[in-house]
Design a protein around this motif. Structure first.
Motif, PDB file in Angstrom:
ATOM      1  N   SER A 140       0.839  -1.197   0.000  1.00 22.13           N
ATOM      2  CA  SER A 140       0.000   0.000   0.000  1.00 22.13           C
ATOM      3  C   SER A 140       0.875   1.249   0.000  1.00 22.13           C
ATOM      4  N   ARG A 141       0.704   2.090  -0.978  1.00 22.32           N
ATOM      5  CA  ARG A 141       1.492   3.319  -1.075  1.00 22.32           C
ATOM      6  C   ARG A 141       1.003   4.335  -0.034  1.00 22.32           C
ATOM      7  N   GLY A 142       1.952   4.983   0.615  1.00 27.21           N
ATOM      8  CA  GLY A 142       1.608   6.004   1.581  1.00 27.21           C
ATOM      9  C   GLY A 142       1.218   5.484   2.947  1.00 27.21           C
ATOM     10  N   MET A 143       1.241   4.156   3.126  1.00 38.36           N
ATOM     11  CA  MET A 143       0.894   3.558   4.418  1.00 38.36           C
ATOM     12  C   MET A 143       2.166   3.170   5.165  1.00 38.36           C
ATOM     13  N   ARG A 144       2.164   3.376   6.472  1.00 38.16           N
ATOM     14  CA  ARG A 144       3.288   2.993   7.321  1.00 38.16           C
ATOM     15  C   ARG A 144       2.774   2.076   8.432  1.00 38.16           C
ATOM     16  N   SER A 145       3.703   1.534   9.188  1.00 44.60           N
ATOM     17  CA  SER A 145       3.319   0.608  10.255  1.00 44.60           C
ATOM     18  C   SER A 145       2.425   1.267  11.291  1.00 44.60           C
ATOM     19  N   ASP A 146       2.571   2.609  11.451  1.00 46.69           N
ATOM     20  CA  ASP A 146       1.766   3.302  12.452  1.00 46.69           C
ATOM     21  C   ASP A 146       0.545   4.007  11.857  1.00 46.69           C
ATOM     22  N   SER A 147       0.255   3.731  10.572  1.00 49.08           N
ATOM     23  CA  SER A 147      -0.926   4.342   9.949  1.00 49.08           C
ATOM     24  C   SER A 147      -2.193   3.802  10.588  1.00 49.08           C
ATOM     25  N   SER A 148      -3.167   4.658  10.787  1.00 53.04           N
ATOM     26  CA  SER A 148      -4.410   4.241  11.432  1.00 53.04           C
ATOM     27  C   SER A 148      -5.265   3.409  10.491  1.00 53.04           C
ATOM     28  N   LYS A 149      -6.132   2.589  11.075  1.00 53.33           N
ATOM     29  CA  LYS A 149      -7.058   1.798  10.272  1.00 53.33           C
ATOM     30  C   LYS A 149      -7.995   2.707   9.484  1.00 53.33           C
ATOM     31  N   PHE A 150      -8.334   3.870  10.063  1.00 54.51           N
ATOM     32  CA  PHE A 150      -9.196   4.811   9.358  1.00 54.51           C
ATOM     33  C   PHE A 150      -8.513   5.313   8.086  1.00 54.51           C
ATOM     34  N   LYS A 151      -7.221   5.660   8.204  1.00 53.58           N
ATOM     35  CA  LYS A 151      -6.483   6.146   7.034  1.00 53.58           C
ATOM     36  C   LYS A 151      -6.399   5.069   5.965  1.00 53.58           C
ATOM     37  N   GLU A 152      -6.092   3.839   6.390  1.00 53.18           N
ATOM     38  CA  GLU A 152      -5.991   2.757   5.408  1.00 53.18           C
ATOM     39  C   GLU A 152      -7.350   2.484   4.772  1.00 53.18           C
ATOM     40  N   GLY A 153      -8.402   2.476   5.586  1.00 53.45           N
ATOM     41  CA  GLY A 153      -9.733   2.226   5.054  1.00 53.45           C
ATOM     42  C   GLY A 153     -10.153   3.284   4.052  1.00 53.45           C
ATOM     43  N   ALA A 154      -9.846   4.540   4.356  1.00 50.38           N
ATOM     44  CA  ALA A 154     -10.181   5.620   3.439  1.00 50.38           C
ATOM     45  C   ALA A 154      -9.423   5.473   2.122  1.00 50.38           C
ATOM     46  N   ALA A 155      -8.151   5.066   2.208  1.00 45.92           N
ATOM     47  CA  ALA A 155      -7.345   4.884   1.000  1.00 45.92           C
ATOM     48  C   ALA A 155      -7.879   3.735   0.154  1.00 45.92           C
ATOM     49  N   ILE A 156      -8.314   2.669   0.793  1.00 44.74           N
ATOM     50  CA  ILE A 156      -8.843   1.526   0.053  1.00 44.74           C
ATOM     51  C   ILE A 156     -10.137   1.902  -0.661  1.00 44.74           C
ATOM     52  N   LEU A 157     -11.006   2.636   0.018  1.00 45.54           N
ATOM     53  CA  LEU A 157     -12.246   3.084  -0.618  1.00 45.54           C
ATOM     54  C   LEU A 157     -11.950   4.032  -1.779  1.00 45.54           C
ATOM     55  N   ALA A 158     -10.975   4.904  -1.597  1.00 46.78           N
ATOM     56  CA  ALA A 158     -10.591   5.811  -2.676  1.00 46.78           C
ATOM     57  C   ALA A 158     -10.031   5.041  -3.869  1.00 46.78           C
ATOM     58  N   SER A 159      -9.249   3.998  -3.587  1.00 42.84           N
ATOM     59  CA  SER A 159      -8.679   3.198  -4.681  1.00 42.84           C
ATOM     60  C   SER A 159      -9.762   2.470  -5.454  1.00 42.84           C
ATOM     61  N   ALA A 160     -10.800   2.011  -4.753  1.00 40.99           N
ATOM     62  CA  ALA A 160     -11.907   1.355  -5.444  1.00 40.99           C
ATOM     63  C   ALA A 160     -12.608   2.326  -6.376  1.00 40.99           C
ATOM     64  N   GLY A 161     -12.805   3.567  -5.909  1.00 42.99           N
ATOM     65  CA  GLY A 161     -13.430   4.564  -6.760  1.00 42.99           C
ATOM     66  C   GLY A 161     -12.577   4.908  -7.968  1.00 42.99           C
ATOM     67  N   ALA A 162     -11.273   5.023  -7.738  1.00 40.04           N
ATOM     68  CA  ALA A 162     -10.364   5.329  -8.852  1.00 40.04           C
ATOM     69  C   ALA A 162     -10.339   4.191  -9.857  1.00 40.04           C
ATOM     70  N   ASN A 163     -10.350   2.964  -9.352  1.00 39.35           N
ATOM     71  CA  ASN A 163     -10.350   1.797 -10.228  1.00 39.35           C
ATOM     72  C   ASN A 163     -11.599   1.748 -11.095  1.00 39.35           C
ATOM     73  N   ALA A 164     -12.721   2.215 -10.552  1.00 38.01           N
ATOM     74  CA  ALA A 164     -13.965   2.212 -11.323  1.00 38.01           C
ATOM     75  C   ALA A 164     -13.847   3.084 -12.568  1.00 38.01           C
ATOM     76  N   VAL A 165     -13.012   4.127 -12.474  1.00 36.39           N
ATOM     77  CA  VAL A 165     -12.792   4.999 -13.619  1.00 36.39           C
ATOM     78  C   VAL A 165     -11.824   4.354 -14.606  1.00 36.39           C
ATOM     79  N   ASP A 166     -10.722   3.845 -14.074  1.00 33.68           N
ATOM     80  CA  ASP A 166      -9.698   3.222 -14.914  1.00 33.68           C
ATOM     81  C   ASP A 166      -8.826   2.341 -14.022  1.00 33.68           C
ATOM     82  N   ARG A 167      -8.659   1.093 -14.399  1.00 34.43           N
ATOM     83  CA  ARG A 167      -7.863   0.164 -13.605  1.00 34.43           C
ATOM     84  C   ARG A 167      -6.441   0.670 -13.398  1.00 34.43           C
ATOM     85  N   ALA A 168      -5.920   1.390 -14.360  1.00 42.43           N
ATOM     86  CA  ALA A 168      -4.547   1.899 -14.248  1.00 42.43           C
ATOM     87  C   ALA A 168      -4.374   2.816 -13.042  1.00 42.43           C
TER      88      ALA A 168
END
Length: 355
Positions: A140-168
């Motif tokens: 996961s880009r931008g994630m560190r060992s001390d990153s919060s679950k909220f931050k990771e969850g938000a990034a995953i949801l954002a990645s799903a939205g971005a993927n819907a536009v273009d897999r790249a």
């Protein structure tokens, strides 16, 4: 009714016609993500890895993500047949209470692998020169060992939205990281996108890498800072490579793909995008083996197992259902064995891939 489908790309079919379908023709085997769906392939796995390919002396590249990585790890064992039996025996001991929280699932998964690999089994797998095991994860880009679950969850949801536009766009959120036990990653140029990093797979990190490859967001904890790999947060390889929409290109031989579907979905977030299905070069050198729709309709509920079985069924009902599926999966192995014994039937049974 045929229980097994054989879907062959153009080059794969030509090479089978020229040389026959022998263990020596198989140069790569692929295993997809999909949770308990793999149980419909258990009979086929036992036949392929425990019998048919067991005596081959050439190197076979094994590539998998998530549960496909676990299956390919079984296949990489020098005595794959008994090792698969050991794996399924432990797999059936898993109970829903073991997955009540991501922390509980991760802890029980480590305990599972500790038992599976006791007695030097991890060393046997990674040292097997005849099998180059490639386990696919994402970092996961931008994630560190001390990153919060909220931050990771938000990034995953954002990645799903971005993927819907273009897999790249997934490349903005994830790197592909491949852990290999052999000299290198097969067909390297065919899948060097997503800033792929290659890391040598050693026995001391095998459990970490397997858990990372199957670490489904929101279901299991991520695996952080794997020894020998770039620092960071590692997740399920299926995020990018759910079914491997990759144009494998071998100089000789074919890619064998025992799969629970007759189609290939590129990434985990593409499951709901019906138009995103692999075509063309992805299929060219591949022989895909999959249960037929008619066969699946004969299973309880007319479907193959999935992750919802853990929440929608009691453990007793789930295990009873899985036992039926496993027993029926032997029909796939029997049909494939019959095709190997009858080359004319084998060729007649081959279907063209989706266009």
């Amino acid at each position: 009714m045929n229980a097994l489908r054989l879907i062959a790309g153009n080059t794969a079919k030509k090479r089978i016609e020229e040389h026959g379908l022998t263990p020596e023709l198989v140069r790569m085997v692929v295993g997809a993500s999909g949770g308990p769906k793999w149980l419909v392939l258990l009979g086929l796995d036992k036949f392929l890895f425990g019998k048919w390919l067991a005596g081959s002396d050439h190197t076979i590249d094994l590539v998998g993500s998530s549960i496909g990585a676990w299956r390919m790890t079984n296949a990489a064992h020098p005595d794959a047949g008994p090792f698969i039996e050991k794996f399924i025996s432990q797999y059936f001991e898993f109970r829903s209470e073991h997955a009540k929280t991501p922390e509980a699932l991760t802890r029980s998964s480590y305990e599972f692998l500790d038992r599976l690999f006791e007695g030097g089994e991890a060393e046997k797998i990674t040292a097997n020169a005849k099998r180059n095991l490639n386990i696919v994860t994402v970092r996961s880009r931008g994630m560190r060992s001390d990153s919060s679950k909220f931050k990771e969850g938000a990034a995953i949801l954002a990645s799903a939205g971005a993927n819907a536009v273009d897999r790249a766009h997934l490349a903005k959120f994830f790197d592909r990281v491949v852990f290999h036990s052999g000299e290198g990653v097969p067909c390297s140029n065919a899948w060097n996108d997503f800033r792929r990093k290659d890391v040598t797979l050693t026995p001391d990190i095998l459990a970490d890498v397997l858990l990372a490859s199957g670490s489904i967001p929101f279901v299991a904890d991520p695996i952080v800072n794997i020894k020998g790999a770039p620092e960071g947060v590692y997740r399920d390889g299926g995020v990018i490579d759910y079914h491997f929409d990759i144009p494998w290109k071998l100089d000789e031989g074919i890619v064998l793909y025992p799969h629970f579907y007759g189609h290939i979905i590129p990434g985990w977030f593409d499951k709901s995008h019906k138009k995103r299905r692999a075509t063309g070069a992805t299929w060219d050198q591949t022989l895909l083996l999959a249960p037929s729709d008619e066969f699946v309709q004969t299973l309880p509920g007319g479907k193959i197992p999935d992750r919802n079985n853990f929440t929608d069924m009691t453990d007793d009902d789930r295990l009873a259902y899985w036992t039926i599926v496993i027993n029926e999966s032997e029909r796939l192995a029997d049909e494939f064995a019959a095709c190997l014994d009858n080359p004319d039937m084998l060729l007649a049974r081959m279907e063209a891939p989706p266009q």
